[in-house]
Design an enzyme around this catalytic site. Structure first.
Site, mmCIF file in Angstrom:
data_model
loop_
_atom_site.group_PDB
_atom_site.id
_atom_site.type_symbol
_atom_site.label_atom_id
_atom_site.label_comp_id
_atom_site.label_asym_id
_atom_site.label_seq_id
_atom_site.Cartn_x
_atom_site.Cartn_y
_atom_site.Cartn_z
ATOM 1 N N LEU A 90 0.826 -1.201 0.000
ATOM 2 C CA LEU A 90 0.000 0.000 0.000
ATOM 3 C C LEU A 90 0.867 1.260 0.000
ATOM 4 O O LEU A 90 0.705 2.129 -0.841
ATOM 5 C CB LEU A 90 -0.936 -0.010 1.209
ATOM 6 C CG LEU A 90 -1.876 1.183 1.364
ATOM 7 C CD1 LEU A 90 -2.863 1.262 0.193
ATOM 8 C CD2 LEU A 90 -2.637 1.096 2.701
ATOM 9 N N ALA A 132 3.511 8.451 -0.213
ATOM 10 C CA ALA A 132 2.149 8.130 0.230
ATOM 11 C C ALA A 132 2.242 7.147 1.387
ATOM 12 O O ALA A 132 2.265 5.933 1.181
ATOM 13 C CB ALA A 132 1.330 7.536 -0.921
ATOM 14 N N ARG A 183 17.879 -12.154 40.765
ATOM 15 C CA ARG A 183 18.879 -11.128 41.045
ATOM 16 C C ARG A 183 18.820 -10.694 42.505
ATOM 17 O O ARG A 183 17.746 -10.374 43.022
ATOM 18 C CB ARG A 183 18.626 -9.917 40.126
ATOM 19 C CG ARG A 183 19.518 -8.716 40.385
ATOM 20 C CD ARG A 183 20.948 -8.968 40.023
ATOM 21 N NE ARG A 183 21.720 -7.721 40.020
ATOM 22 C CZ ARG A 183 23.046 -7.676 40.001
ATOM 23 N NH1 ARG A 183 23.744 -8.800 39.984
ATOM 24 N NH2 ARG A 183 23.663 -6.513 39.988
ATOM 25 N N GLY A 242 18.269 -3.188 34.860
ATOM 26 C CA GLY A 242 19.415 -2.309 35.058
ATOM 27 C C GLY A 242 20.389 -2.380 33.899
ATOM 28 O O GLY A 242 19.991 -2.448 32.730
ATOM 29 N N GLU A 264 0.887 -0.216 9.965
ATOM 30 C CA GLU A 264 -0.569 -0.388 9.795
ATOM 31 C C GLU A 264 -1.337 0.806 10.354
ATOM 32 O O GLU A 264 -2.425 0.664 10.929
ATOM 33 C CB GLU A 264 -1.033 -1.718 10.407
ATOM 34 C CG GLU A 264 -0.459 -2.892 9.645
ATOM 35 C CD GLU A 264 -1.316 -4.127 9.697
ATOM 36 O OE1 GLU A 264 -2.549 -4.006 9.864
ATOM 37 O OE2 GLU A 264 -0.748 -5.216 9.534
ATOM 38 N N THR A 288 -0.093 4.812 11.944
ATOM 39 C CA THR A 288 0.527 5.300 13.171
ATOM 40 C C THR A 288 -0.528 5.465 14.259
ATOM 41 O O THR A 288 -1.732 5.563 13.983
ATOM 42 C CB THR A 288 1.203 6.658 12.940
ATOM 43 O OG1 THR A 288 0.186 7.632 12.656
ATOM 44 C CG2 THR A 288 2.200 6.612 11.794
#
Length: 379
Positions: free
Chosen positions: A123, A128, A266, A338, A362, A364
């Site tokens: 498209l 465009a 962690r 981190g 598709e 914005t």
């Protein structure tokens, strides 16, 4: 209380098992090399998850819109680039399903359903983008054929896909009403491709320009009637923006999963970082946004299956909300890890980069807000 049907949960379990074993292991390499993840495609093809939306009468799995969204979501959880295989197959073929002749459907859908070909959607053009109706690609009638000339830009899986839905001007000066849609084969004389774009994310899904230089195709390859192309393009996006919402949900889920696992393992100041309240607040917000995005996406998928009158609104809302959520969630996942989150030793930096495009393609998210506002103000 709302729950997914058991058959949809079974689909999720099957796709997740396949992706954990045969798609996720390829994700980092595809991102690093920028090469199409062929092994992941073969795995999806073996599981019949590469184009699940194609109806059974055309050799497809016949998955409904919700099941297809779940497939895209689960593949994206493992590898965003690979999730564009089922997502773009749906995008490319949706115009045929919505408006194609039976001859076109029986010719071009079964090869995609069998995993013998991919199908892309052409498209956008250099001048465009959001203003798709300003396209310059021409299709001129010549007897029983049309001759196509022009350039299409930002075409996902270009060069890998065998088939392309191409939108072109057939009546000059008629604006959107002068645009028609066609099926183009990669092997048609005059079809060419540009260099692969160097992108921030989804690097394993090639994006190229498609060149049409005097491409002569039979008039029977027009999808629908002359002048119906732009309407078909917009109707297609109403349905397929939901697959982008599902992709965003999957990327966000992958990032949340990685962050939670890291927080449990962690240790800092003598305890797991999962015990720090400030970080708990972050992960709680991530989970809340993710589940809201998922539920909105599933509602939109139901409306897509029924072709509800408010599908356009819900498709835009799901795509916009889910992609914004994915960008926020993946960014927070990097923060939670981190310094490690900023390295390629962990997947969250890739997921953050991959998430960004869901706010752009598709339509914005600014365009999505226009679609929603028009619906609300003129309903």
């Amino acid at each position: 209380m709302y729950r997914l049907p058991k058959e949809h949960e079974a689909i999720r379990d099957a796709v997740r098992a396949l992706c954990d074993g045969k798609v996720a292991p390829n994700a980092a390499a595809a991102d690093e090399s920028g090469e199409f993840p062929q092994a992941s495609y073969e795995a999806l093809r073996a599981g019949d998850f590469h184009a699940p939306h194609i109806p059974a009468q055309y050799a497809g799995a016949g998955a409904d819109a919700l099941a297809t969204a779940i497939v895209v979501e689960e593949v994206a959880r493992a590898c965003a680039s690979s999730s564009l295989i089922p997502a773009v197959n749906k995008l490319g073929t949706m115009p045929l399903l919505l408006g194609g002749s039976e001859e076109l459907k029986r010719t071009f859908l079964p090869p995609v359903a069998r995993g013998e070909a991919l199908f892309s959607y052409c498209l956008s053009e250099p001048e465009a983008g959001s203003d798709a109706a300003a396209m310059q690609t021409r299709a001129v009638r010549d007897g029983d054929h049309y001759i196509l000339d022009g350039v299409k830009r930002w075409i996902t899986n270009a060069g890998v896909s065998q088939f392309y839905t191409v939108f072109a001007v057939t009546e000059l000066g008629a604006g959107a009403r002068g645009i028609s849609a066609f099926v183009v084969d990669k092997d048609d004389a005059g079809v060419g491709f540009g260099a692969q774009e160097r992108k921030l994310g989804i690097k394993g899904s090639p994006t190229r320009e498609v060149y049409l230089d005097g491409v002569r195709i039979p008039a029977s390859r027009m999808i629908g009637e002359p002048g119906e192309g732009f309407r078909l393009a917009m109707r297609t996006l109403d349905h397929t923006r939901i697959t982008i919402a599902a992709q965003a949900v999957g990327i966000a889920q992958g990032a949340l999963d990685a962050a939670v696992e890291y927080m449990r393992e962690r240790r800092q100041f003598g305890t797991a970082v999962a015990n720090f309240q400030g970080l708990q607040f972050m992960v709680a917000d991530m989970g809340m946004k993710l589940e809201a995005a998922r539920q909105l996406t599933y509602v939109a998928a139901g409306k897509s299956e029924r072709s509800d009158p408010d599908l356009g609104y819900f498709g835009a809302a799901a795509k916009c909300f889910a992609s914004d959520a994915a960008m926020a969630i993946t960014t927070d996942a990097v923060q939670l890890l981190g310094g490690y989150g900023y390295t390629k030793d962990f997947p969250v930096e890739r997921m953050m980069r991959d998430a960004k495009i869901t706010q752009i393609y598709e339509g914005t998210n600014q365009v999505q807000r226009i679609v929603m506002a028009r619906h609300l103000l003129h309903a």
